[in-house]
Design a protein around this motif. Sequence first.
Motif, PDB file in Angstrom:
ATOM      1  N   PHE A  47       5.290   8.191  -4.185  1.00 18.39           N
ATOM      2  CA  PHE A  47       6.092   7.253  -3.402  1.00 18.39           C
ATOM      3  C   PHE A  47       5.794   5.821  -3.812  1.00 18.39           C
ATOM      4  N   TYR A  48       6.659   4.918  -3.385  1.00 19.46           N
ATOM      5  CA  TYR A  48       6.383   3.494  -3.531  1.00 19.46           C
ATOM      6  C   TYR A  48       6.437   2.871  -2.154  1.00 19.46           C
ATOM      7  N   SER A  49       5.762   1.751  -2.005  1.00 15.20           N
ATOM      8  CA  SER A  49       5.717   1.114  -0.696  1.00 15.20           C
ATOM      9  C   SER A  49       5.712  -0.401  -0.846  1.00 15.20           C
ATOM     10  N   ARG A  60       7.783   2.888   3.202  1.00  8.72           N
ATOM     11  CA  ARG A  60       7.340   3.869   2.212  1.00  8.72           C
ATOM     12  C   ARG A  60       8.547   4.736   1.853  1.00  8.72           C
TER      13      ARG A  60
END
Length: 82
Positions: A47-49, A60
């Motif tokens: 994931f990216y946040s 997220r």
Amino acid sequence: MTSTAAPPPPATGPAVFRANCPHCRTSFELRADDLRLAIGASARTTFYSFTCPECGEAVRKPAPERIVELLTLGGVSTMRLA
């Protein structure tokens, strides 16, 4: 025999990414250092946040393979999860 070097690639500015916040529904641009990328053992743990610059909420989002590639090439800090 003369040797000519290839011209350098065109100068580009820092990477900028378009994002939106699911909390306040605002769209905005973020620099690479505003994002964090976590690569896990599966798609569910990759994931990216970021923190929304408008409302301050932590966001997220899943990072499929193409997003991982773009963020990595754009200089986003990457963390590998065990």
